[in-house]
Design a protein around this motif. Structure first.
Motif, mmCIF file in Angstrom:
data_model
loop_
_atom_site.group_PDB
_atom_site.id
_atom_site.type_symbol
_atom_site.label_atom_id
_atom_site.label_comp_id
_atom_site.label_asym_id
_atom_site.label_seq_id
_atom_site.Cartn_x
_atom_site.Cartn_y
_atom_site.Cartn_z
ATOM 1 N N MET A 21 -11.615 -37.664 20.613
ATOM 2 C CA MET A 21 -10.160 -37.521 20.519
ATOM 3 C C MET A 21 -9.489 -38.867 20.820
ATOM 4 N N SER A 22 -8.427 -39.154 20.093
ATOM 5 C CA SER A 22 -7.763 -40.431 20.310
ATOM 6 C C SER A 22 -6.428 -40.228 21.038
ATOM 7 N N GLU A 23 -6.194 -41.042 22.062
ATOM 8 C CA GLU A 23 -4.942 -40.927 22.840
ATOM 9 C C GLU A 23 -4.133 -42.197 22.655
ATOM 10 N N LYS A 24 -2.842 -42.058 22.461
ATOM 11 C CA LYS A 24 -1.982 -43.221 22.264
ATOM 12 C C LYS A 24 -1.979 -44.070 23.539
ATOM 13 N N LEU A 25 -2.094 -45.395 23.381
ATOM 14 C CA LEU A 25 -2.032 -46.261 24.559
ATOM 15 C C LEU A 25 -0.580 -46.337 25.008
ATOM 16 N N GLU A 26 -0.358 -46.022 26.272
ATOM 17 C CA GLU A 26 1.016 -45.989 26.797
ATOM 18 C C GLU A 26 1.042 -46.542 28.217
ATOM 19 N N GLY A 27 2.213 -46.566 28.803
ATOM 20 C CA GLY A 27 2.344 -46.925 30.209
ATOM 21 C C GLY A 27 2.363 -48.427 30.437
ATOM 22 N N ASN A 28 1.961 -48.832 31.639
ATOM 23 C CA ASN A 28 1.963 -50.246 32.006
ATOM 24 C C ASN A 28 0.614 -50.870 31.664
ATOM 25 N N ILE A 29 0.676 -51.894 30.825
ATOM 26 C CA ILE A 29 -0.553 -52.517 30.308
ATOM 27 C C ILE A 29 -0.543 -54.011 30.648
ATOM 28 N N LEU A 30 -1.618 -54.485 31.260
ATOM 29 C CA LEU A 30 -1.685 -55.902 31.629
ATOM 30 C C LEU A 30 -2.844 -56.561 30.884
ATOM 31 N N ASP A 56 -7.595 -58.139 12.577
ATOM 32 C CA ASP A 56 -8.573 -57.071 12.334
ATOM 33 C C ASP A 56 -9.353 -56.729 13.600
ATOM 34 N N SER A 57 -9.710 -57.765 14.356
ATOM 35 C CA SER A 57 -10.463 -57.520 15.598
ATOM 36 C C SER A 57 -9.640 -56.673 16.565
ATOM 37 N N VAL A 58 -8.380 -57.053 16.746
ATOM 38 C CA VAL A 58 -7.530 -56.350 17.727
ATOM 39 C C VAL A 58 -7.192 -54.941 17.229
ATOM 40 N N LEU A 59 -6.963 -54.807 15.931
ATOM 41 C CA LEU A 59 -6.704 -53.470 15.361
ATOM 42 C C LEU A 59 -7.876 -52.546 15.702
ATOM 43 N N GLY A 60 -9.086 -53.056 15.488
ATOM 44 C CA GLY A 60 -10.288 -52.268 15.790
ATOM 45 C C GLY A 60 -10.411 -51.983 17.275
ATOM 46 N N MET A 61 -10.232 -53.016 18.101
ATOM 47 C CA MET A 61 -10.410 -52.821 19.554
ATOM 48 C C MET A 61 -9.397 -51.831 20.118
ATOM 49 N N LEU A 62 -8.151 -51.888 19.647
ATOM 50 C CA LEU A 62 -7.145 -50.953 20.193
ATOM 51 C C LEU A 62 -7.461 -49.523 19.771
ATOM 52 N N SER A 63 -7.993 -49.382 18.555
ATOM 53 C CA SER A 63 -8.373 -48.043 18.112
ATOM 54 C C SER A 63 -9.545 -47.537 18.964
ATOM 55 N N VAL A 64 -10.508 -48.419 19.241
ATOM 56 C CA VAL A 64 -11.642 -48.032 20.100
ATOM 57 C C VAL A 64 -11.133 -47.670 21.495
ATOM 58 N N MET A 65 -10.261 -48.517 22.055
ATOM 59 C CA MET A 65 -9.744 -48.249 23.410
ATOM 60 C C MET A 65 -9.081 -46.883 23.484
ATOM 61 N N SER A 66 -8.312 -46.552 22.443
ATOM 62 C CA SER A 66 -7.576 -45.281 22.506
ATOM 63 C C SER A 66 -8.510 -44.078 22.373
ATOM 64 N N SER A 67 -9.773 -44.333 21.969
ATOM 65 C CA SER A 67 -10.708 -43.203 21.824
ATOM 66 C C SER A 67 -11.703 -43.113 22.988
ATOM 67 N N LEU A 68 -11.692 -44.067 23.915
ATOM 68 C CA LEU A 68 -12.687 -44.056 25.001
ATOM 69 C C LEU A 68 -12.451 -42.889 25.951
ATOM 70 N N SER A 69 -13.564 -42.282 26.402
ATOM 71 C CA SER A 69 -13.466 -41.171 27.356
ATOM 72 C C SER A 69 -14.633 -41.279 28.349
ATOM 73 N N ASN A 70 -14.816 -40.238 29.170
ATOM 74 C CA ASN A 70 -15.825 -40.280 30.236
ATOM 75 C C ASN A 70 -17.203 -40.768 29.772
ATOM 76 N N LYS A 71 -17.594 -40.372 28.571
ATOM 77 C CA LYS A 71 -18.948 -40.718 28.100
ATOM 78 C C LYS A 71 -19.097 -42.234 27.851
ATOM 79 N N ASP A 72 -17.984 -42.924 27.710
ATOM 80 C CA ASP A 72 -18.023 -44.363 27.419
ATOM 81 C C ASP A 72 -17.901 -45.217 28.682
ATOM 82 N N CYS A 73 -17.673 -44.559 29.816
ATOM 83 C CA CYS A 73 -17.450 -45.311 31.057
ATOM 84 C C CYS A 73 -18.723 -46.101 31.405
ATOM 85 N N GLY A 74 -18.564 -47.410 31.645
ATOM 86 C CA GLY A 74 -19.704 -48.258 31.994
ATOM 87 C C GLY A 74 -20.497 -48.744 30.792
ATOM 88 N N MET A 75 -19.964 -48.565 29.580
ATOM 89 C CA MET A 75 -20.703 -48.963 28.374
ATOM 90 C C MET A 75 -20.179 -50.279 27.798
#
Ligand SMILES: NC(=O)c1ccc[n+]([C@@H]2O[C@H](COP(=O)([O-])OP(=O)(O)OC[C@H]3O[C@@H](n4cnc5c(N)ncnc54)[C@H](OP(=O)(O)O)[C@@H]3O)[C@@H](O)[C@H]2O)c1
Length: 263
Positions: A1-10, A233-252
């Motif tokens: 599942m993909s979640e929109k990146l929101e909130g305070n981002i540094l 293209d790199s950042v487009l891909g990375m932001l899409s990956v970030m928005s899909s990360l969940s518990n199973k990806d922690c530490g990967m």
């Protein structure tokens, strides 16, 4: 599942290259409740002109923060500045992007001095270590604010993303070494991977996700002109990956397309 990146981002190291594009796309793609803390060494200097222009294009959305990842006092001052601005809020996403690669590629053994090893380790490993340690209270606060999510982790709730590289992979060394030896850089990023894994173990109790991402070989000052990927293209891909990360990806360690990279 993909979640929109929101909130305070540094994001660190945002005056050029991948960091600048991360700020640009985050400003474009996030909604009204998002705010970007764009860190760089000299926010008022000539090297941050493009970043200041970007800030002016998105009024009220981006705040420039002075932060040198090799200087503990600078990190401490940045934590204070961000805490003050955030007030009761927390930090949702922290991207450790700033890094150096010296001597210049291919950096064989004969060209690499002790100082290169030390400087690169300080910026690429000790910096992200101190940043994670010192921003932890703010990350905890944002994780706590979404208690209703139980132990669900995501980059929109609370997360640290360390920008690593495929050449940090010990398993892939036989195939990547002939292209670029880069002793100081690849050993620092292998250490960053272990830092990622340790923080993931340490912070999962707080429901803070920690992962490392390889951005691909990208056309920047560091990546060089031969690199096949644009920052866009790199950042487009990375932001899409970030928005899909969940518990199973922690530490990967994953790449900009979401593929797992072996340690
Ligand atoms: N480009 C690639 O092909 C590639 C591949 C794999 C991984 N990566 C990783 O992707 C990330 C971004 O790389 P890039 O290609 O955008 O590199 P870049 O074009 O060389 O930009 C590096 C950024 O890091 C900043 N920085 C360096 N030392 C710093 C310090 N002590 N404190 C604060 N900021 C500092 C630089 O700021 P100044 O202008 O002040 O120096 C600059 O903004 C890095 O983590 C890199 O290792 C890149």
């Amino acid at each position: 599942m993909s979640e929109k990146l929101e909130g305070n981002i540094l994001v660190t190291g945002t005056n050029r290259g991948i960091g600048l594009e991360l700020v640009k796309q985050l400003a474009e793609k996030t909604g009204e409740v998002a705010h970007i803390y764009a860190c760089c060494r000299e926010p008022a200097g000539t090297s941050a002109e493009a970043l200041r222009d970007l800030t002016n294009q998105y009024p009220g959305k981006i705040t420039l923060i002075k932060l040198d990842t090799s200087d503990e006092d600078s990190i401490s001052a940045a934590v204070q500045a961000v805490s003050k601005l955030i007030g009761a809020g927390g930090l949702n996403l922290l991207i450790n992007n700033a890094a150096i690669n010296q001597p210049a590629s291919p950096a064989p053994l004969s060209a690499t001095r002790k100082n290169d090893m030390m400087d690169v380790y300080e910026t690429n490993v000790v910096g992200p270590f101190l940043i994670a340690k010192m921003f932890l209270p703010l990350l905890q606060r944002s994780a706590e604010r979404e208690k209703n999510k139980g132990d669900e982790m995501s980059c929109s709730r609370s997360a640290i993303i360390n920008i690593s590289t495929i050449i940090s992979s010990i398993e892939k060394c036989p195939e990547t070494f002939p292209i670029a030896q880069m002793y100081s850089y690849r050993t620092s990023k292998a250490a960053l991977n272990m830092l990622t894994r340790c923080l993931a173990e340490d912070f999962k109790i707080h429901n803070i996700l920690v992962a490392a991402i390889h951005p691909g070989w990208v056309r920047t000052d560091m990546g060089g002109e031969q690199a096949p990927l644009t920052t866009q293209d790199s950042v487009l891909g990375m932001l899409s990956v970030m928005s899909s990360l969940s518990n199973k990806d922690c530490g990967m360690l994953v790449d900009w397309q979401g593929n797992t990279i072996p340690w």
